[in-house]
Every structure is written in structure tokens, then in C-alpha cells.
Write a protein that holds these residues in place. Structure first.
Motif, PDB file in Angstrom:
ATOM      1  N   THR A 168     -20.974  18.193   9.684  1.00 54.88           N
ATOM      2  CA  THR A 168     -21.465  18.388  11.052  1.00 54.88           C
ATOM      3  C   THR A 168     -21.975  19.813  11.227  1.00 54.88           C
ATOM      4  OG1 THR A 168     -20.026  16.691  11.980  1.00 54.88           O
ATOM      5  CG2 THR A 168     -20.759  18.408  13.487  1.00 54.88           C
ATOM      6  N   GLN A 184     -21.978  13.035  16.727  1.00 55.96           N
ATOM      7  CA  GLN A 184     -20.779  12.310  16.324  1.00 55.96           C
ATOM      8  C   GLN A 184     -19.993  11.854  17.565  1.00 55.96           C
ATOM      9  OE1 GLN A 184     -18.562  14.708  13.577  1.00 55.96           O
ATOM     10  NE2 GLN A 184     -17.390  12.988  12.789  1.00 55.96           N
ATOM     11  N   ASP A 228     -25.399  12.079  12.995  1.00 52.12           N
ATOM     12  CA  ASP A 228     -24.050  12.471  12.583  1.00 52.12           C
ATOM     13  C   ASP A 228     -23.100  11.279  12.720  1.00 52.12           C
ATOM     14  OD1 ASP A 228     -21.811  13.809  11.833  1.00 52.12           O
ATOM     15  OD2 ASP A 228     -21.897  15.327  13.409  1.00 52.12           O
TER      16      ASP A 228
END
Ligand SMILES: Nc1ncnc2c1ncn2[C@@H]1O[C@H](COP(=O)(O)OP(=O)(O)OP(=O)(O)O)[C@@H](O)[C@H]1O
Ligand SMILES: [Mg+2]
Length: 362
Positions: free
Chosen positions: A43, A82, A158
Motif C-alpha cells: 500500500t 483498500q 489496492d
């Protein structure tokens, strides 16, 4: 569409070093995945490419131009986060269409585009809902829709499928790959799932403790892993590793693993056939598809039989340890039965025990 280059990128938070000298050259239109376990810096690397964070050192280039000082908007990247980061007070339709509204596109055109994207993500019936009224998987699809609604220079994903159920995850993999083939937009994808990475990527960067261990095609990292770490991270069932002693066998070399002696094809491992290697130890990796059952050979006992549909994974105990064989179809083997192993020595992977680097190329 853009060519993206990371040159000597490092990133630290205080004393914590998260990225270490990451060098990646991503071709225009390529689909590249950053693959690695939790905490390896995926990330962080993606955020640096997006411009959401600054590297401690190193340069990021897009289309040959250094972009370190440019904002995410100036870099023209679209990112699926994410943690989704949906706007809670906006409906699904408003969330998906938000970036188009910022660009001053006409309402009717936005609506048409939003409906098109929503339909492909099966969100058509949910356009009027707020994020709080959606399941995790539906929220994740809205986040994907928000990125897909426009054509940026680079897509950054992500772990975009982590909250989807298994069936939907498989379908989304295919969707994202087809979308990439259709649009050809440079895409950088993050996952910790090696099978997902293999199935969608042109090339994969395998990350470990903030470093790129290997950057290659799915075939390269699977069949020719640069390190023991890459070999164990890629492939299911996981590769089995054994410590072996090198022995001479006339002009050829052999490996002794416990009581078993495995002759090595000399042409594949020229370095090991030399006398100086005698007695030294290496680590040997054997993948399940290179283990077969035979009438003669290394004796083993069947410990576990696991049918997975197209093949059966058979766990076997032998004097060298435990090994898994992948047999075709529903294999007729019984737990506890005595069998013999036939190892395909052309595909053995040898690693230096100290450095973990692979030895000898085929
Ligand atoms: N702002 C921060 N301050 C301090 N440490 C951080 C910060 N952001 C990330 N880290 C640390 O950097 C490391 C890498 O984090 P990162 O989020 O990039 O991992 P990841 O590979 O994406 O993991 P995951 O698969 O769990 O999402 C972790 O050890 C994390 O705790
Ligand atoms: Mg992460």
C-alpha cells in the motif's frame, strides 16, 4: 496510458523502513501486480505512485517526467483504496459519478456513464442507496466503479477484491483483466493472493520486507524463482524444501536427502558436478506437479488425500520428510498405503542455504 518508473524509492516512517530501494519500470499499458504478505509495503508503494505520500528518497517518473512534486490529480491516476473511502453522505450514483462532476461533465452524460459502469458491476439496483446501506462487497464494487468511470493515465488497485465472496472475486478478476485488455490503461494492482496475481498480471513484483525480490512474468516467477522466498510464496500447494548434501556420481552430481539419492542431470547443473561442491549442502525445492507415484523408487507412505476437482493433492511421508504430489483427477490412493515416489529431477529448484538465492539455471 503512461509508462511508470520507480527509481531507487525508499520510504521510512521515523525509524521504520517500509520501502527499500524499490526499482520498477512499468511499460505503457502494462498490468503489473505488487504481491507480498501483509506489511511488506504494498500500500505504501502504491500511495507513493499515486502522490498521496512522498518518498524519503528516489524518483517517480511518468511518461519520462519526474512527478515527485505533482499532486494525485496532476498525475491523473485513479485509485481503488483498500478501505474504499466512499463519501458516506453521497448515494452510490453520486459516489461513482463524483470525479466526472468535478471535471464539469454534463449531467446526462454522467448519468449514462454511471449507469453503464454500475451495470457491469451489478450495482444497477443500488444507485440510490448510501454506503451505510450496502454490504462490504457492494461498497467495494462502488469503490471500483468510482475508478472505472473515467479513463485515467494509470489505474491503481489496492486489494480491490478482498471483501468479495469467492465466486464474485473470480468473476471480478476476469472483468478487470478484460477491461484492461479493452482500455489498455497502465494498471498497478496490489494483492497478497498469489493465485490472483498470477491470473491477472503481465508481470508481478514479489515484495518482501519493503524490497522487490523478483519482477517478472507469472511464468518466470513460478518456474524460475530468483529466491527461496519467491519459490515458497508462489504456487499452491506450497513448494516443499529439503536440505540435501551434494555427492559425486562419476562425472555427474547427485543429491542425498536423508537416505534417498537423487541423480542430477549434469547438463542442468554444471556447477554442481564439479568436485569442489562435494559434501556441501543446498536446499532443494520440489513442486507437487513434479512428484509422481511409481512402482519403484523412493518408498513413502500416504498420509493425506485431498481431492480438489481437476487433481488430487496427496501428502506423503518418506525418510527425507514430507512431500506433496499433485495427481490428475480423483486419484485412487488410500491413506496408509505404501507407495514409491518418482521425482522429476529436470524441475528441481536448488537454493543457496545461506543467501536463499537460486543456484544453477536449467
Ligand atoms: N504512517 C505510518 N507510520 C508508521 N508506519 C507505517 C505507516 N504506514 C505504514 N506503516 C508500516 O509500514 C509497513 C508496510 O505497510 P503497508 O500498508 O504498505 O503494508 P501492505 O503490504 O499494504 O500490508 P497489507 O497487506 O496488510 O495491506 C507496515 O509495517 C506498517 O505498519
Ligand atoms: Mg495494504
Amino acid at each position: 496510458m503512461a509508462h511508470v518508473e520507480l527509481q531507487g524509492i525508499s520510504k521510512s516512517y521515523g525509524h521504520v523502513v517500509v520501502c527499500r530501494d524499490v526499482n520498477l519500470e512499468i511499460e505503457q499499458g502494462e498490468f503489473v501486480t505488487l504481491l507480498g504478505p501483509s506489511g511488506c509495503g504494498k500500500t505504501t508503494t502504491l500511495n507513493l505512485i499515486a502522490g498521496l505520500d512522498d518518498p524519503s528518497s528516489g524518483d517517480i517518473r511518468m511518461e519520462g517526467r519526474r512527478v515527485n512534486a505533482l499532486s494525485p490529480v496532476q498525475r491523473d491516476v485513479a485509485m481503488v483504496f483498500q478501505n474504499y473511502a466512499l463519501y458516506p453522505h453521497m448515494t452510490v450514483a453520486e459516489n461513482i459519478g463524483f470525479t466526472l462532476r468535478l471535471r464539469g461533465i454534463r449531467k446526462a452524460a454522467i448519468r449514462a456513464r454511471v449507469e453503464e459502469v454500475a451495470a457491469s458491476l451489478e450495482l444497477g439496483d443500488l444507485l440510490g442507496r448510501l454506503p451505510a446501506q450496502l454490504s462490504g462487497g457492494q461498497q467495494q464494487r462502488v469503490a471500483i466503479g468510482r475508478a472505472l468511470v473515467r479513463e485515467p493515465k494509470v489505474f491503481l488497485f489496492d486489494e480491490p477484491f478482498s471483501n468479495l465472496d469467492a465466486a464474485l472475486r473470480l468473476r471480478m478478476r476476469a472483468e478487470v483483466k478484460e477491461l484492461h485488455q479493452r482500455l489498455g490503461v497502465t494498471s498497478i494492482f496490489v494483492t497478497h493472493d498469489q493465485e490472483e496475481a498470477m491470473s491477472v498480471s503481465d508481470r508481478i513484483a514479489v515484495m518482501h520486507h519493503g524490497r522487490v525480490e523478483q519482477f517478472g512474468t507469472p511464468e518466470e516467477i513460478y518456474a524460475s524463482p530468483a529466491t527461496r522466498y519467491v519459490a515458497t510464496f508462489i504456487g499452491s500447494p506450497q513448494i516443499e524444501l529439503f536440505t540435501a548434501v551434494i555427492e559425486r556420481n562419476g562425472d555427474e552430481a547427485a543429491l542425498r536427502i536423508g537416505p534417498a539419492r537423487i541423480d542430477l542431470p549434469a547438463e542442468s547443473y554444471p556447477g554442481l558436478a564439479e568436485g569442489s561442491a562435494e559434501g556441501s549442502k543446498v536446499e532443494v525445492g520440489i513442486r507437487a506437479e513434479h512428484v509422481a507415484l511409481a512402482d519403484r523408487g523412493i518408498a513413502a507412505t500416504v498420509r493425506l488425500v485431498q481431492p480438489v476437482g481437476p487433481s488430487t493433492h496427496v501428502t506423503l511421508d518418506w525418510e527425507g520428510g514430507t512431500i506433496v504430489a499433485r495427481l490428475n483427477g480423483f486419484a485412487r490412493v488410500e491413506r496408509g498405503s505404501r507407495v514409491h515416489l518418482d521425482l522429476d529431477t529436470r524441475h528441481l529448484l536448488l537454493f543457496d542455504r545461506k543467501t536463499g538465492q537460486r543456484i544453477a539455471a536449467h
